[in-house]
Structure formats: structure tokens, C-alpha cells
Scaffold this active site. Structure first.
Site, mmCIF file in Angstrom:
data_model
loop_
_atom_site.group_PDB
_atom_site.id
_atom_site.type_symbol
_atom_site.label_atom_id
_atom_site.label_comp_id
_atom_site.label_asym_id
_atom_site.label_seq_id
_atom_site.Cartn_x
_atom_site.Cartn_y
_atom_site.Cartn_z
ATOM 1 N N ASP A 1 0.854 -1.254 0.186
ATOM 2 C CA ASP A 1 0.009 0.001 0.006
ATOM 3 C C ASP A 1 0.597 1.230 0.047
ATOM 4 O O ASP A 1 0.421 2.412 0.335
ATOM 5 C CB ASP A 1 -1.015 0.221 1.372
ATOM 6 N N GLU B 1 8.529 3.543 19.357
ATOM 7 C CA GLU B 1 7.296 4.025 18.949
ATOM 8 C C GLU B 1 7.018 5.239 19.488
ATOM 9 O O GLU B 1 7.256 5.393 20.692
ATOM 10 C CB GLU B 1 6.242 2.924 19.376
ATOM 11 N N ARG C 1 -14.698 3.373 -30.839
ATOM 12 C CA ARG C 1 -14.877 2.090 -29.937
ATOM 13 C C ARG C 1 -13.776 1.086 -30.359
ATOM 14 O O ARG C 1 -13.031 0.811 -31.182
ATOM 15 C CB ARG C 1 -16.324 1.657 -30.244
ATOM 16 N N LYS D 1 -17.130 1.423 -34.688
ATOM 17 C CA LYS D 1 -17.027 0.343 -33.904
ATOM 18 C C LYS D 1 -16.292 -0.803 -34.571
ATOM 19 O O LYS D 1 -16.995 -1.174 -35.411
ATOM 20 C CB LYS D 1 -18.501 0.053 -33.030
ATOM 21 N N HIS E 1 -19.372 13.737 -40.439
ATOM 22 C CA HIS E 1 -20.128 14.203 -39.337
ATOM 23 C C HIS E 1 -21.416 13.317 -39.342
ATOM 24 O O HIS E 1 -21.861 12.561 -40.319
ATOM 25 C CB HIS E 1 -20.662 15.737 -39.500
ATOM 26 N N TYR F 1 -26.894 -4.601 -37.159
ATOM 27 C CA TYR F 1 -27.244 -5.455 -36.224
ATOM 28 C C TYR F 1 -28.690 -5.988 -36.711
ATOM 29 O O TYR F 1 -29.604 -5.053 -37.095
ATOM 30 C CB TYR F 1 -27.406 -4.917 -34.814
#
Length: 457
Positions: free
Chosen positions: A103, A155, A332, A350, A362, A386
Site C-alpha cells: 500500500d 514507537e 470504440r 465500432k 459528421h 445488427y
């Protein structure tokens, strides 16, 4: 000399208030524990063991490509106990082991190299990483001998008046002679208010045995631990500053480096200019002489030289040399755009290939398509990929002119050197050299408004 490393990554991280283990939270695009692993590897330490506990499967999932081994700490009974859990990893080894915390992602490979060199050349049994701070309240103090060697770690609650004035603090990161460490662990106990085994007690055991203990001092930011979302943000700021500084030194211009967000593994060529609000993520490569205007996001992509991106999103794609993208384009995953192409405003592409010198200026959607070079897409073109069950493919050859408001119903092929009239819905192959017109004829009904009583006089 054999060198190895153990990274303590079993902490619960309650203050993070997260369902994920603390060490897999990201700083500048990379899990904290992987920052530590990668910098250990850059310091030429190949043998790395992770001590894991709560959320172990998640930690393994995020580190599976790092070629590390794992030790399990079923119960979190202190840092000393965590190292005891890794004894099998150290068994029969002779040399040096460094212990880091998963960490503390800001430790650098240069510091890790310095730690090993200092430890081995000085023939120390143990070497600590320490830092000096203005306000050491709450930290364990490093108390040194007159010779400069470490005398003890005290400590905060146990410090006397003189020890409270010491501003050198312990980081919780160490180098040890493996044999001396294993022998010292045999004498480690949990005789304290928390009932835990502390690694700091190992230092005391070594000193009582007459062993030599040293320490190197590093800037505080390198030892910063992350235990909360606030500290995660602080680590992000430090890391981002480092990343942006590195790129500026290498010839990249930042208009405002404090509002530019670049992940640690991003590569950027010189003479590229980056405007405020850009987010560049993952394993992205930006080549030379690109211009990234404000509010663009690029993730896991390759951007060739001379590309201009304006207010656009590019994900897991490749953009060719001299191409312009945007404003407001969405590229994409699995898209490849050729050289000197034009991808304009409100264009979405895509999983498609776009050829050199093609213009999609455009309001266009292209999905699951192969598009040749020197094509032109009119405003409002849609590749209808699709069919309600699966995605279909469209192929468009070179030098195709697609008129405005065209629908290309996939699967369909448009051959080289073709024209498609505006407003067409294309369902069949368009042969080379053809003009395709697929729209209803215009009918003008004269006097219709007057007959319907709609004519305004």
C-alpha cells in the site's frame, strides 16, 4: 549475491470502506501493489513473493501476469507475523531479502536499488528505509548511534523527551540478511497490548545479538502509505506530478499539467501538445507531433504521429498518421483508422477498418465494417450492422461516395469507384463503377392543400 523481495499485501484496509482489498486500488491507472512489484523488477529483483490474506483471490487476479509467488496470512497478526508466513519462500535461501508494503506505491526503483547497494556494501544485518518529516507525531522514531548506525526504533507512545525531538521516522520497509532474519524471527513474540508480532521488534532482537543495522533516508512521498480514500487521492497527485514531469522533460508540452491525467504506462512522443482535461489511460502510445485538445479520453490505443484529437473518446483502437478525430467523435474498441483520414463531429465507429484519406465528416455510425481508402461519407450515413440476433459485416471498397442519409443494411458490399445517391437504403451489392439509387420517387400532388382546405391566403 542473491536478492529477493517480499511484499506485504494482506491488510484489510477497513478505512478504505471498500469491498476490494486495499492494495488493488489504482493510482494513475495501476494497482498499488503492481506499482511496487514493477519497481522491484526495475531494480533487477526477479524473485518476488506476495503475502496475501483477505481478498486473496482478487489480489491474485490482479497480479497473475506479474510472475510472483504467494504466501498466505490467514489471520492478520502484525507485520512480523506476515513475514513468518513467508518463511517457506525464504527457506534454504542465502542472500538478501527486501520487505515492502503493497500500500506504498510511490517507492521508486532507484530507491530500491540504493537500498540493496547500501545494505550489501555495508554488510548490514538489516537496513531500514527512513524519512525526515516536520511533524513526526504518531510515527516510530529512528534513534541512531554516534557512528550513524541504527540503535533502535522507538514507537511514538514510548518516546522520552529527547526521542520526541527526533524527526527521522520508520517507513516499515527493510532489507535483511536472510539467515539473520530467519533466526531472529524464532525469538519474535507478541507480548504487547495488541497481541501482534511486529517486524520492528526484529530490529531490537538483532541489535541485542550485536548485529549491524543501517538506514537510508528518502523523501517522505516515497514512503507514503495509503490507508484511506483521502490518502489514495494524495498518492494520485504525487504520482501524476511525476508522470507529467517525465513527459515534459522528454519534450511533451502540457498547457496545464495539473489538469491533465496520464496513466503511468502511457508513452508519448516529443512535440506532442496536450490541452487541459485530457485523460490518457492504460497502455496507450501517442507518437510525435500530435495535438490533443481539451476533454479527450484515449485508452489502450496507438495514436500515430501528427494526429489531432478534439473532444473525443478513443478506446482500444489504432489511429493512423496525420488523421484528425473530432470534435465529439467516439472511436470504440477494435477500430483501425488509416493515414490522413477525417473523422468528424458526432461520428461513432465500432470494430471497423477505415482506409487512408477517407472522410467521415459528421453524424455517421460505422460498425463491423471494412472501409477502403479515399471514401466519402455524407452526413447521416448509418451502417445497419445488427439484425436483431447478431452483428453483420459491411465491406466498402476504395473511392466510394456515400450520399447523405444512406442506410447500408448489413451484410452488404459496396465495390470500388461507386456512388450511392442521398437518401438510399442499400440492401444489395453495388457493382464497381455504378450509381446506386434506392429510394422512392418523389410525387408532387398539385392543388392538394387547396382541396384539403389547408391553403393559407
Amino acid at each position: 549475491m542473491y536478492n529477493c523481495a517480499i511484499i506485504l499485501a494482506a491488510g484489510k484496509g477497513k478505512r478504505m470502506k471498500s469491498s476490494m482489498p486495499k492494495v488493488v486500488h489504482k493510482v494513475c491507472g495501476k494497482e498499488m501493489v503492481n506499482h511496487v512489484i514493477d519497481n522491484v523488477r526495475k531494480a533487477n529483483i526477479s524473485d518476488v513473493n506476495l503475502v496475501i490474506g483477505k481478498g486473496s483471490e482478487t489480489v491474485k487476479e490482479h497480479t497473475r501476469d506479474r510472475n510472483v509467488t504467494y504466501s498466505m496470512q490467514e489471520e492478520q497478526l502484525g507485520t512480523g507475523h506476515a513475514v513468518i508466513c513467508a518463511e517457506e519462500f525464504l527457506k534454504d535461501k542465502k542472500g538478501t531479502v527486501a520487505i515492502f508494503t503493497g500500500d506504498a506505491p510511490l517507492i521508486t526503483n532507484e530507491t530500491i536499488q540504493e537500498l540493496f547497494e547500501f545494505h550489501n556494501s555495508g554488510k548490514y544485518a538489516a537496513t531500514l528505509i527512513s524519512s525526515t518529516v516536520q511533524d513526526p507525531t504518531g510515527y516510530g522514531r529512528i534513534i541512531r548511534e554516534a557512528s550513524g548506525e541504527v540503535k533502535k526504533i522507538v514507537e511514538h507512545k514510548d518516546c522520552n523527551e529527547e526521542e520526541l525531538k527526533v524527526n527521522e521516522i520508520n517507513s516499515g520497509m527493510y532489507c535483511f540478511d536472510i539467515e539473520v532474519l530467519l533466526n531472529s524471527l524464532k525469538n519474535l513474540n507478541n507480548d504487547n497490548s495488541q497481541g501482534e508480532y511486529y517486524l520492528t521488534d526484529v530490529i531490537e532482537i538483532m541489535k541485542e545479538s550485536g548485529e549491524k543495522v543501517g538506514a537510508i533516508v528518502v523523501p517522505y512521498e516515497e514512503i507514503m502509505g495509503v490507508n484511506s480514500r483521502v490518502q489514495l487521492s494524495e498518492a494520485e497527485i504525487v504520482m501524476r506530478k511525476r508522470i507529467n514531469h517525465k513527459h515534459m522533460v522528454n519534450g511533451v508540452t502540457f498547457i496545464d499539467c495539473e489538469s491533465t491525467y496520464i496513466d503511468v504506462d502511457v508513452e508519448i512522443g516529443n512535440d506532442t501538445i496536450i490541452y487541459p482535461g485530457c485523460v490518457i489511460q492504460g497502455n496507450t502510445t501517442i507518437k510525435e507531433e500530435c495535438t490533443l485538445y481539451s476533454n479527450s479520453r484515449i485508452c489502450n490505443s496507438i495514436i500515430e504521429s501528427g494526429v489531432v484529437v478534439e473532444n473525443s473518446v478513443i478506446l482500444e483502437s489504432h489511429v493512423g498518421e496525420g488523421t484528425t478525430v473530432g470534435p465529439f467523435a467516439y472511436i470504440r474498441p477494435e477500430t483501425k483508422i488509416g493515414k490522413s483520414a477525417r473523422i468528424g463531429d458526432f461520428v461513432e465507429i465500432k470494430k471497423s477498418t477505415i482506409g487512408d484519406n477517407t472522410k467521415v465528416s459528421h453524424l455517421t455510425y460505422i460498425g463491423d465494417a471494412e472501409v477502403g481508402s479515399k471514401c466519402n461519407f455524407g452526413c447521416g450515413t448509418v451502417v445497419v450492422n445488427y439484425d436483431g440476433q447478431k452483428k453483420q459485416k459491411t465491406i466498402i471498397g476504395n473511392n466510394a461516395f456515400i450520399g447523405c442519409n444512406t442506410n447500408l443494411i448489413s451484410p452488404v458490399k459496396v465495390n470500388d469507384n461507386t456512388y450511392i445517391a442521398a437518401g438510399s437504403t442499400i440492401t444489395k451489392e453495388v457493382p464497381e463503377g455504378s450509381l446506386a439509387i434506392a429510394r422512392s420517387k418523389q410525387i408532387n400532388k398539385e392543388g392538394w392543400l387547396d382541396k384539403k382546405g389547408l391553403l393559407k391566403k
